[in-house]
Enzyme design. Structure first.
Site, PDB file in Angstrom:
ATOM      1  N   HIS A   1      -7.340  -5.666  -0.143  1.00  0.00           N
ATOM      2  CA  HIS A   1      -6.232  -4.991   0.017  1.00  0.00           C
ATOM      3  C   HIS A   1      -4.902  -5.316   0.676  1.00  0.00           C
ATOM      4  CE1 HIS A   1      -3.855  -1.190  -0.560  1.00  0.00           C
ATOM      5  NE2 HIS A   1      -3.998  -0.772   0.914  1.00  0.00           N
TER       6      HIS A   1
ATOM      7  N   SER B   1       0.671  -1.079  -0.164  1.00  0.00           N
ATOM      8  CA  SER B   1       0.117  -0.074   0.045  1.00  0.00           C
ATOM      9  C   SER B   1       0.894   1.383   0.010  1.00  0.00           C
ATOM     10  CB  SER B   1      -1.081   0.002   1.169  1.00  0.00           C
ATOM     11  OG  SER B   1      -1.896   0.912   1.179  1.00  0.00           O
TER      12      SER B   1
END
Length: 304
Positions: free
Chosen positions: A278, A119
């Site tokens: 994610h 991320s």
């Protein structure tokens, strides 16, 4: 198949702030831990540097490091974990911190490390590779793309929840009470537990809980986290091995970003992790680790 290492030598270091002579830039001395497998000579393979995402820390990657069968450094990026705080929080400053760390840590400075980041850490890895294309053996961006793209609203909700916890009156003394507030904003227990790793005892009053991250700074920096410093693929390119890992249920690496990956990182390979969102490492640990380990042995080690 998981790789199990029987012994690991672990060295940790906390960070402190420093300002280089003749420069007004403030570089952060990153807190880190070195994990070195006892059965692998340190000089035999490129070391790996692993970076966490927003609201994370190096502790999120401890299990991941044991599978990589080579020297691994987990770092706390600025304003996270045990690293110092700074009012500036963007990808350029975080990349400068990492470059400073590498240049001052002898075993890494004498090698070309592999960068792995999730991320926010993925964008740091990509930024570093484009800033110094010959300095790295390879990079692994985990579920993020080299484009300007708004963060999911979840992160804004997390900030609001954490600010509500911080403003509680009377101040909270139990993590379970903080979790009740978080639950109003996030139903996933694993994500709440991840966020609560940032909640510690107040050093001035051990009964009270306090966030160890600078919430106001990070709240103001959310737009920067959606940004990417490089806009023109013709102006910068990393031609080393690149493994893009994305969660099959995540929206952070959309199909339309893949041509951009190809221009910035022409040797990139893509691995989709079906069903994962994610948080690919925690949601699909086995699959993500296997993909990274196999790629590292097949591509990076052969290049070296």
């Amino acid at each position: 198949m998981r790789i199990t290492l029987s012994q690991w030598s672990i060295v940790s270091r906390r960070g402190f702030s420093t300002s280089p002579k003749g420069s007004q830039k403030k570089v952060i001395e990153l807190a880190y831990t070195r994990h070195e497998p006892a059965d692998t000579p340190a000089e035999s393979r490129p070391p790996i540097i692993v970076m966490h995402g927003l609201f994370g820390s190096q502790r999120n990657n401890r299990t991941f490091t044991k599978e990589l069968s080579r020297p691994v450094y987990t770092v706390d990026l600025r304003n996270h974990g045990a690293s110092p705080h700074s009012p500036r929080h963007d990808y350029t400053s975080m990349s400068e911190d990492l470059e400073h760390f590498i240049s001052n840590e002898a075993p890494i400075a004498d090698s070309k490390p592999i960068l792995i980041g999730h991320s926010m850490g993925a964008k740091v890895a990509m930024t570093c590779a484009l800033r110094s294309p010959r300095a790295y053996s390879g990079i692994v961006p985990l579920d993020n793309a080299p484009v300007d793209a708004a963060l999911k609203s979840d992160f804004g909700n997390y900030v609001r929840a954490m600010l509500e916890i911080e403003a509680a009156n009377p101040p909270l003394t139990k993590q379970s009470d903080a979790d009740k507030i978080l639950e109003k904003y996030e139903s996933n227990v694993a994500i709440r537990q991840f966020l609560l790793t940032n909640l510690t005892k107040d050093p001035t009053d051990k009964k009270m809980l306090k966030w160890r991250i600078p919430l106001n700074t990070l709240a103001k920096s959310l737009d920067y986290m959606a940004d990417f410093p490089f806009k023109d693929p013709d102006s910068a390119r990393f031609e080393g091995p690149t493994l893009v890992v994305r969660g099959g249920a995540s929206r952070y690496v959309a199909d339309e970003t893949l041509p951009v990956f190809g221009r910035f990182f022409p040797r990139f390979e893509l691995v989709d992790i079906p069903g994962a969102g994610h948080w690919v490492v925690s949601e699909a640990f086995e699959e993500t680790t296997k993909a990274v380990v196999e790629w590292t042995k097949r591509v990076v080690d052969q290049d070296g």
